[in-house]
Scaffold this motif. Sequence first.
Motif, PDB file in Angstrom:
ATOM      1  N   ARG A 139       4.065  24.884 -14.225  1.00  0.00           N
ATOM      2  CA  ARG A 139       3.645  23.562 -14.690  1.00  0.00           C
ATOM      3  C   ARG A 139       2.752  22.886 -13.646  1.00  0.00           C
ATOM      4  O   ARG A 139       1.714  22.300 -13.980  1.00  0.00           O
ATOM      5  N   HIS A 140       3.143  22.974 -12.387  1.00  0.00           N
ATOM      6  CA  HIS A 140       2.349  22.342 -11.333  1.00  0.00           C
ATOM      7  C   HIS A 140       0.952  22.958 -11.237  1.00  0.00           C
ATOM      8  O   HIS A 140      -0.052  22.232 -11.183  1.00  0.00           O
ATOM      9  N   LEU A 141       0.866  24.276 -11.234  1.00  0.00           N
ATOM     10  CA  LEU A 141      -0.432  24.933 -11.092  1.00  0.00           C
ATOM     11  C   LEU A 141      -1.345  24.640 -12.282  1.00  0.00           C
ATOM     12  O   LEU A 141      -2.544  24.382 -12.118  1.00  0.00           O
ATOM     13  N   SER A 142      -0.773  24.674 -13.479  1.00  0.00           N
ATOM     14  CA  SER A 142      -1.605  24.457 -14.661  1.00  0.00           C
ATOM     15  C   SER A 142      -2.121  23.024 -14.722  1.00  0.00           C
ATOM     16  O   SER A 142      -3.269  22.777 -15.100  1.00  0.00           O
ATOM     17  N   GLN A 143      -1.296  22.064 -14.333  1.00  0.00           N
ATOM     18  CA  GLN A 143      -1.707  20.664 -14.384  1.00  0.00           C
ATOM     19  C   GLN A 143      -2.590  20.274 -13.207  1.00  0.00           C
ATOM     20  O   GLN A 143      -3.442  19.404 -13.321  1.00  0.00           O
ATOM     21  N   ALA A 144      -2.417  20.935 -12.065  1.00  0.00           N
ATOM     22  CA  ALA A 144      -3.154  20.545 -10.866  1.00  0.00           C
ATOM     23  C   ALA A 144      -4.522  21.197 -10.774  1.00  0.00           C
ATOM     24  O   ALA A 144      -5.467  20.581 -10.271  1.00  0.00           O
ATOM     25  N   TYR A 145      -4.669  22.424 -11.269  1.00  0.00           N
ATOM     26  CA  TYR A 145      -5.871  23.180 -10.936  1.00  0.00           C
ATOM     27  C   TYR A 145      -6.687  23.707 -12.118  1.00  0.00           C
ATOM     28  O   TYR A 145      -7.915  23.693 -12.068  1.00  0.00           O
ATOM     29  N   ASN A 146      -6.051  24.189 -13.152  1.00  0.00           N
ATOM     30  CA  ASN A 146      -6.804  24.963 -14.141  1.00  0.00           C
ATOM     31  C   ASN A 146      -7.854  24.163 -14.896  1.00  0.00           C
ATOM     32  O   ASN A 146      -8.845  24.720 -15.369  1.00  0.00           O
ATOM     33  N   ARG A 155     -15.695  31.083 -13.988  1.00  0.00           N
ATOM     34  CA  ARG A 155     -14.548  31.777 -14.580  1.00  0.00           C
ATOM     35  C   ARG A 155     -13.354  31.778 -13.635  1.00  0.00           C
ATOM     36  O   ARG A 155     -12.627  32.763 -13.508  1.00  0.00           O
ATOM     37  N   GLY A 156     -13.145  30.656 -12.938  1.00  0.00           N
ATOM     38  CA  GLY A 156     -12.036  30.546 -12.010  1.00  0.00           C
ATOM     39  C   GLY A 156     -10.727  30.227 -12.709  1.00  0.00           C
ATOM     40  O   GLY A 156     -10.696  29.753 -13.839  1.00  0.00           O
ATOM     41  N   PHE A 157      -9.615  30.477 -12.020  1.00  0.00           N
ATOM     42  CA  PHE A 157      -8.286  30.206 -12.566  1.00  0.00           C
ATOM     43  C   PHE A 157      -7.269  30.207 -11.429  1.00  0.00           C
ATOM     44  O   PHE A 157      -7.488  30.779 -10.358  1.00  0.00           O
ATOM     45  N   VAL A 158      -6.135  29.544 -11.669  1.00  0.00           N
ATOM     46  CA  VAL A 158      -4.962  29.620 -10.800  1.00  0.00           C
ATOM     47  C   VAL A 158      -3.783  29.827 -11.732  1.00  0.00           C
ATOM     48  O   VAL A 158      -3.429  28.920 -12.496  1.00  0.00           O
ATOM     49  N   GLU A 159      -3.173  30.998 -11.694  1.00  0.00           N
ATOM     50  CA  GLU A 159      -2.147  31.351 -12.680  1.00  0.00           C
ATOM     51  C   GLU A 159      -0.926  31.983 -12.013  1.00  0.00           C
ATOM     52  O   GLU A 159      -1.040  32.635 -10.972  1.00  0.00           O
ATOM     53  N   VAL A 160       0.227  31.789 -12.649  1.00  0.00           N
ATOM     54  CA  VAL A 160       1.470  32.427 -12.218  1.00  0.00           C
ATOM     55  C   VAL A 160       1.638  33.745 -12.958  1.00  0.00           C
ATOM     56  O   VAL A 160       1.461  33.811 -14.181  1.00  0.00           O
ATOM     57  N   ARG A 366     -11.585  15.914   5.935  1.00  0.00           N
ATOM     58  CA  ARG A 366     -12.653  15.705   4.967  1.00  0.00           C
ATOM     59  C   ARG A 366     -13.348  17.009   4.587  1.00  0.00           C
ATOM     60  O   ARG A 366     -13.770  17.188   3.449  1.00  0.00           O
ATOM     61  N   LYS A 367     -13.475  17.922   5.545  1.00  0.00           N
ATOM     62  CA  LYS A 367     -14.171  19.170   5.273  1.00  0.00           C
ATOM     63  C   LYS A 367     -13.277  20.219   4.626  1.00  0.00           C
ATOM     64  O   LYS A 367     -13.765  21.158   4.000  1.00  0.00           O
ATOM     65  N   ALA A 368     -11.983  20.096   4.786  1.00  0.00           N
ATOM     66  CA  ALA A 368     -11.054  21.070   4.211  1.00  0.00           C
ATOM     67  C   ALA A 368      -9.794  20.360   3.732  1.00  0.00           C
ATOM     68  O   ALA A 368      -8.727  20.487   4.332  1.00  0.00           O
ATOM     69  N   PRO A 369      -9.886  19.584   2.662  1.00  0.00           N
ATOM     70  CA  PRO A 369      -8.728  18.816   2.182  1.00  0.00           C
ATOM     71  C   PRO A 369      -7.674  19.719   1.548  1.00  0.00           C
ATOM     72  O   PRO A 369      -7.933  20.851   1.174  1.00  0.00           O
ATOM     73  N   ILE A 370      -6.463  19.179   1.434  1.00  0.00           N
ATOM     74  CA  ILE A 370      -5.387  19.847   0.708  1.00  0.00           C
ATOM     75  C   ILE A 370      -5.273  19.181  -0.656  1.00  0.00           C
ATOM     76  O   ILE A 370      -5.096  17.963  -0.751  1.00  0.00           O
ATOM     77  N   TYR A 371      -5.388  19.969  -1.708  1.00  0.00           N
ATOM     78  CA  TYR A 371      -5.377  19.456  -3.081  1.00  0.00           C
ATOM     79  C   TYR A 371      -3.965  19.465  -3.649  1.00  0.00           C
ATOM     80  O   TYR A 371      -3.079  20.178  -3.179  1.00  0.00           O
ATOM     81  N   THR A 372      -3.761  18.669  -4.674  1.00  0.00           N
ATOM     82  CA  THR A 372      -2.491  18.691  -5.398  1.00  0.00           C
ATOM     83  C   THR A 372      -2.705  18.058  -6.770  1.00  0.00           C
ATOM     84  O   THR A 372      -3.826  17.707  -7.149  1.00  0.00           O
ATOM     85  N   MET A 373      -1.618  17.895  -7.490  1.00  0.00           N
ATOM     86  CA  MET A 373      -1.704  17.315  -8.829  1.00  0.00           C
ATOM     87  C   MET A 373      -2.053  15.831  -8.769  1.00  0.00           C
ATOM     88  O   MET A 373      -1.536  15.093  -7.928  1.00  0.00           O
ATOM     89  N   SER A 374      -2.926  15.394  -9.668  1.00  0.00           N
ATOM     90  CA  SER A 374      -3.241  13.970  -9.786  1.00  0.00           C
ATOM     91  C   SER A 374      -2.207  13.325 -10.700  1.00  0.00           C
ATOM     92  O   SER A 374      -2.161  13.603 -11.893  1.00  0.00           O
ATOM     93  N   ARG A 375      -1.367  12.465 -10.135  1.00  0.00           N
ATOM     94  CA  ARG A 375      -0.245  11.907 -10.902  1.00  0.00           C
ATOM     95  C   ARG A 375      -0.499  10.487 -11.398  1.00  0.00           C
ATOM     96  O   ARG A 375       0.270   9.956 -12.180  1.00  0.00           O
ATOM     97  N   PHE A 376      -1.546   9.824 -10.904  1.00  0.00           N
ATOM     98  CA  PHE A 376      -1.898   8.464 -11.323  1.00  0.00           C
ATOM     99  C   PHE A 376      -0.723   7.502 -11.147  1.00  0.00           C
ATOM    100  O   PHE A 376      -0.390   6.732 -12.043  1.00  0.00           O
ATOM    101  N   LEU A 377      -0.088   7.573  -9.957  1.00  0.00           N
ATOM    102  CA  LEU A 377       1.036   6.694  -9.657  1.00  0.00           C
ATOM    103  C   LEU A 377       0.549   5.403  -9.005  1.00  0.00           C
ATOM    104  O   LEU A 377      -0.517   5.371  -8.385  1.00  0.00           O
TER     105      LEU A 377
END
Length: 509
Positions: A139-146, A155-160, A366-377
């Motif tokens: 759930r996290h990967l699909s909502q955060a990246y795909n 044709r990129g993807f992040v899949e379990v 700034r040059k190499a950020p760590i990404y995650t899910m956008s939760r709009f909190l």
Amino acid sequence: MLSSKSKVQCGRREATLAGRPQVISARPFRSSRATSIQVVCQASSVAVQHSKADAATSATAGKPLLSVGDLDIQKTVLGIILGGGAGTRLYPLTKKRAKPAVPLGANYRLIDIPVSNCLNSNINKIYCLTQFNSASLNRHLSQAYNSTVGGANSRGFVEVLAASQSNANKNWFQGTADAVRQYMWLFDEAVREGVEDFLILSGDHLYRMDYRDFVLKHRQSGAAITIAALPCAEKEATAFGLMKIDSEGRIIEFAEKPKGEALRNMQVDTTILGVDAETAKAKPYIASMGIYVMSAKALKELLQNKFPNANDFGNEVIPGAQEAGMKVQAHVFKGYWEDIGTVEAFYQANLALTNPATAQFSFYDRKAPIYTMSRFLPPSKILDADVKHSIIGDGCVIKAGSRITNSVIGIRSLIGSDCVVEDALLMGADYYETQEECEYVMGCLPMGMGDGCTVRRAIIDKNARIGDRCMIINKEGLKEANREDKGWVIKDGIVVVIKDSIIPTGTVI
């Protein structure tokens, strides 16, 4: 809003990087429409080269060496993240989730580290292999990246890829190598579409690395396998695969997690890696980081022909490849790296983030950020509380009179009035609870921490319900204790309140 009394390392905000997932940063991130991200990485490279590659290497003599711009890494490299087994070393944090899905640093999950390193290195074809509790990870990967990684051209993807039985193989994953072998039929499809190398990563490490340099060294050497390595001390060495190298960096011996005399036999002069004499004396071993670049052809040959029954890369495949005549060379990673596969290491790595004067890793770069899910909190709200050397995630509420010191407070955390939280990791909650939802819980004990609680040297997992006036302090000073029936355990002297647990009012742990 922050009170005048608050001293907070928070105010963390979400910003969009064009064409990429959301990134949590310590200040607003401003970027033009970027097509690539340049990353500075302090790494040199270890290569394991098949003897047949010598001819190919000599054939290219006199030609210009490859550069990063020649790699076409987006098309030719496939990322494979090994999610690990049952996660027994991190239990009970892995009781209801896969190890890569364990929350990290208030807003993130462990899987965000290798995925972000891949994306920052322009690698956008990524699989994560796991076989335990993969629902939250998927759930996290699909909502955060795909929704942002893929595209008509990339044709990129992040899949379990979860373990599954088939007519050809009715066994679950038996180890790291076996997991890759079982999905080789899928990886072959990627090879037919242009993938030349597999980047094999672990899902429980904390570090920032530019894999483009790693892949570049791999290809310049004509290697079959490339291993990232670093010097380490004796007390840490038994947990890693260790190697010996010659003056040219060639790996001449490899031992997986040796002990006793076998461990002492793996000592080397690590000044050969470029470290100073003092560091070499303190860290006389060369450890594998469990990060590999393997050519697609070589890996298939190793797993299906040479070692068809081998289950593990470190124990069997890599030592076997070296003994079969493959060339091994040392590439040292000089940046911060931490294996956070145990409860104590995980706890210490999180708390180390809270002090900017001593922290060796920061989620904001700034040059190499760590990404995650956008939760709009919503922003966190701190009501006349005292917060020092702490990280506060999004959407938290900390009520008046509470003191937070040297702690990490995860998303949606609710902390009542007059609480004391010291040297603690609170993972927060998966959702905001309504009164109607609370009434389904016996006694309607709200999610979060009640008034007047004290928490020291503890990990509070998500969705825990802690009543008023509780003391979670390991009062008896126990090193280990199992009270799962009561919703908590003690590991390495750290109290861990299990996810979804209820700790009644007045409880003393």
